[in-house]
Design an enzyme around this catalytic site. Sequence first.
Site, PDB file in Angstrom:
ATOM      1  N   LYS A  21       2.857  -0.802   8.394  1.00 38.32           N
ATOM      2  CA  LYS A  21       3.550   0.075   7.434  1.00 38.32           C
ATOM      3  C   LYS A  21       2.580   0.509   6.331  1.00 38.32           C
ATOM      4  CE  LYS A  21       6.039  -2.082   4.147  1.00 38.32           C
ATOM      5  NZ  LYS A  21       5.712  -1.767   2.752  1.00 38.32           N
ATOM      6  N   ASN A  22       1.813  -0.464   5.804  1.00 39.61           N
ATOM      7  CA  ASN A  22       0.992  -0.166   4.631  1.00 39.61           C
ATOM      8  C   ASN A  22      -0.284   0.592   4.957  1.00 39.61           C
ATOM      9  OD1 ASN A  22       2.981  -1.375   3.214  1.00 39.61           O
ATOM     10  ND2 ASN A  22       1.841  -3.234   2.706  1.00 39.61           N
ATOM     11  N   ARG A 121       5.200  -2.919 -11.563  1.00 40.42           N
ATOM     12  CA  ARG A 121       4.573  -1.910 -10.705  1.00 40.42           C
ATOM     13  C   ARG A 121       4.043  -0.709 -11.495  1.00 40.42           C
ATOM     14  NH1 ARG A 121       6.247  -3.132  -5.409  1.00 40.42           N
ATOM     15  NH2 ARG A 121       4.270  -2.225  -4.814  1.00 40.42           N
ATOM     16  N   ASP A 307       1.540 -10.567   0.039  1.00 40.09           N
ATOM     17  CA  ASP A 307       2.653 -10.202   0.936  1.00 40.09           C
ATOM     18  C   ASP A 307       2.985 -11.298   1.937  1.00 40.09           C
ATOM     19  OD1 ASP A 307       1.865  -6.642   1.202  1.00 40.09           O
ATOM     20  OD2 ASP A 307       2.694  -7.867  -0.403  1.00 40.09           O
ATOM     21  N   ARG A 399      13.127  -2.508   5.733  1.00 40.76           N
ATOM     22  CA  ARG A 399      12.130  -1.604   5.140  1.00 40.76           C
ATOM     23  C   ARG A 399      10.757  -1.835   5.745  1.00 40.76           C
ATOM     24  NH1 ARG A 399      11.808  -1.412  -1.133  1.00 40.76           N
ATOM     25  NH2 ARG A 399      10.051  -0.185  -0.391  1.00 40.76           N
TER      26      ARG A 399
HETATM   27  C1  EPZ Z   1       0.252  -2.401  -2.012  1.00 43.41           C
HETATM   28  O1  EPZ Z   1       1.053  -2.061  -3.129  1.00 43.41           O
HETATM   29  C2  EPZ Z   1       1.235  -2.811  -0.932  1.00 43.41           C
HETATM   30  N1  EPZ Z   1       2.129  -1.706  -0.625  1.00 43.41           N
HETATM   31  C3  EPZ Z   1       2.061  -4.011  -1.399  1.00 43.41           C
HETATM   32  O2  EPZ Z   1       2.868  -4.403  -0.299  1.00 43.41           O
HETATM   33  C4  EPZ Z   1       1.116  -5.149  -1.739  1.00 43.41           C
HETATM   34  O3  EPZ Z   1       1.876  -6.237  -2.229  1.00 43.41           O
HETATM   35  C5  EPZ Z   1       0.110  -4.682  -2.798  1.00 43.41           C
HETATM   36  O4  EPZ Z   1      -0.597  -3.513  -2.323  1.00 43.41           O
HETATM   37  C6  EPZ Z   1      -0.919  -5.750  -3.117  1.00 43.41           C
HETATM   38  O5  EPZ Z   1      -1.601  -6.112  -1.958  1.00 43.41           O
HETATM   39  C7  EPZ Z   1       1.678  -0.693   0.143  1.00 43.41           C
HETATM   40  O6  EPZ Z   1       0.541  -0.670   0.554  1.00 43.41           O
HETATM   41  C8  EPZ Z   1       2.667   0.383   0.468  1.00 43.41           C
HETATM   42  P1  EPZ Z   1      -1.459  -2.702  -6.056  1.00 43.41           P
HETATM   43  P2  EPZ Z   1       0.362  -1.367  -4.418  1.00 43.41           P
HETATM   44  O7  EPZ Z   1      -1.602  -1.430  -6.765  1.00 43.41           O
HETATM   45  O8  EPZ Z   1      -0.807  -0.578  -4.019  1.00 43.41           O
HETATM   46  C9  EPZ Z   1      -1.326  -3.873 -10.572  1.00 43.41           C
HETATM   47  C10 EPZ Z   1       4.831  -4.924   0.843  1.00 43.41           C
HETATM   48  O9  EPZ Z   1       5.476  -5.979   0.766  1.00 43.41           O
HETATM   49  N2  EPZ Z   1      -1.470  -2.447 -10.834  1.00 43.41           N
HETATM   50  O10 EPZ Z   1      -2.572  -3.175  -5.153  1.00 43.41           O
HETATM   51  O11 EPZ Z   1       1.430  -0.736  -5.195  1.00 43.41           O
HETATM   52  C11 EPZ Z   1      -0.007  -4.231  -9.905  1.00 43.41           C
HETATM   53  O12 EPZ Z   1       1.023  -4.415 -10.872  1.00 43.41           O
HETATM   54  C12 EPZ Z   1       4.299  -4.292  -0.431  1.00 43.41           C
HETATM   55  O13 EPZ Z   1       4.514  -4.344   1.914  1.00 43.41           O
HETATM   56  C13 EPZ Z   1      -1.745  -2.026 -12.135  1.00 43.41           C
HETATM   57  O14 EPZ Z   1      -1.850  -2.831 -13.060  1.00 43.41           O
HETATM   58  O15 EPZ Z   1      -0.140  -2.663  -5.202  1.00 43.41           O
HETATM   59  C14 EPZ Z   1      -0.340  -5.516  -9.197  1.00 43.41           C
HETATM   60  O16 EPZ Z   1      -0.245  -6.577 -10.122  1.00 43.41           O
HETATM   61  C15 EPZ Z   1       4.835  -4.967  -1.679  1.00 43.41           C
HETATM   62  N3  EPZ Z   1      -1.881  -0.692 -12.383  1.00 43.41           N
HETATM   63  C16 EPZ Z   1      -1.800  -5.324  -8.773  1.00 43.41           C
HETATM   64  O17 EPZ Z   1      -2.302  -4.276  -9.608  1.00 43.41           O
HETATM   65  C17 EPZ Z   1      -1.785   0.242 -11.383  1.00 43.41           C
HETATM   66  O18 EPZ Z   1      -1.942   1.440 -11.651  1.00 43.41           O
HETATM   67  C18 EPZ Z   1      -1.974  -4.928  -7.332  1.00 43.41           C
HETATM   68  O19 EPZ Z   1      -1.106  -3.847  -7.112  1.00 43.41           O
HETATM   69  C19 EPZ Z   1      -1.520  -0.207 -10.060  1.00 43.41           C
HETATM   70  C20 EPZ Z   1      -1.373  -1.561  -9.812  1.00 43.41           C
END
Ligand code: EPZ
Length: 421
Positions: A21-22, A121, A307, A399
């Site tokens: 999915k990701n 998020r 995850d 999902r």
């Molecule tokens: C991706 O989300 C995945 N989703 C998530 O999987 C996964 O948990 C996450 O990466 C971390 O590996 C998809 O790929 C669709 P991040 P993403 O930006 O990109 C912070 C699932 O279960 N952050 O890597 O949204 C954030 O709060 C989902 O399949 C900022 O601070 O996650 C987090 O603490 C859930 N500012 C960390 O970075 C930003 O602008 C990592 O988040 C963006 C993120």
Amino acid sequence: MDKFIVYNSKLKGDVTISGAKNAALPILSATLLTDKLCVLKNVPDLLDIRTMLKILQTLGKEISFKQGTVVIKSTGKREKYTAPYSLVRTMRASFCCLGPLLAKNRKAKVALPGGCVIGPRPVDLHIKGLMKLGADIKINKGYCIASAKKLKGAHIYLGGQFGSSVLATANVMMAAVLSKGITIIEHAACEPEIIALGIALKKMGANIEGEGTPIITINGVDCLNGLDETVIPDRIEAATFLAAALVTRSDITIKKVNFKHLTAVLEAMENMGAVFNIKEDSIGIKSPKVITPVSVTTLPYPGFPTDVQAQLMSCLCFAKGISMITEKIYPDRFMHIAELNRMGAGIQRSGPYAIIEGRRRLFGAEVMASDLRASAALVIAGLAAEDKTEILRVYHIDRGYEYIETKLRHLGAKVKRVKQK
Ligand code: EPZ
């Protein structure tokens, strides 16, 4: 909202892992960068995928999705550039339409995704990266409105307080491929899904180096071709089935999987007593009779994936001793603790730390799914608990897991879906 009824089960045989999915979601967004025909194969049939396809249709694409293959054509109608809140709020990853929309149309209006149960998020890194490329970005009434006469390559540091960001890296990559000149993304995410996006963009004619490392260099091009790509296997689904085998003391084989994407997970499970038989595209797991407690910290790839944190916690509820999980990516990603404790688990949480006191037995109960991976964790616990576990609101699991109850039943699991009105 449907529910699952799960009983104590033993698993055997093999299961085929679906496309990731990701990986599929950002690549689907990348089709906004071209008007040419795009074909994406091995796409899992999931709620989140269907949401993304709806967003692409809203943005002027003509979509067909049959037997795992998505065909995307441009309707030639005036390019639209608004991704509506009604769709974005249901699936946060829609925000990665911002970069490609901006790069292709020079303007984009995407609803801010808001938070979800695993944490706030934020999207500050996405916005920072796009502004560095020359975008003018305004936040108005819950929408992120971006415009740019032209995008120009830049040196962008994309590290945040929790390390790298997967979708911020994806968003900036997709905007940079059509920006003039060289873009360097420092502290880029290294996940396999980012590598997959880089490969897909290069197949479309982009000039990218370093995807999968913390420094990605992109030399902008004027336009991109179409795409014909196959989605990589879902490493998180693979880890979920390994956890289901571990917790039920079962020996199974997972097929169509890339073991190189699972190093940290396999390491943790080996420390718990699992023995693996690894082949080119399959992993056999021999589970221990007694699970050894471990300490695990979630980190950006190649660290232990956040995850898989909930699923591992379910296994550790049955370990012979005390384990610890430290959640460094989403410090609040512990909604599953209360539900597991209702099943008789002994888990204490303090901030980003969870202490899991292994128990010999958990007891079936009515539990509530709260998010995608927590739902999977409750199914895993239900497979090893005594009696019956009823998991409510399983649309969360739909999902991100394709036909999960069918795949589990094929392995001998006693699980069934009850349709709720
Ligand atoms: C991706 O989300 C995945 N989703 C998530 O999987 C996964 O948990 C996450 O990466 C971390 O590996 C998809 O790929 C669709 P991040 P993403 O930006 O990109 C912070 C699932 O279960 N952050 O890597 O949204 C954030 O709060 C989902 O399949 C900022 O601070 O996650 C987090 O603490 C859930 N500012 C960390 O970075 C930003 O602008 C990592 O988040 C963006 C993120």
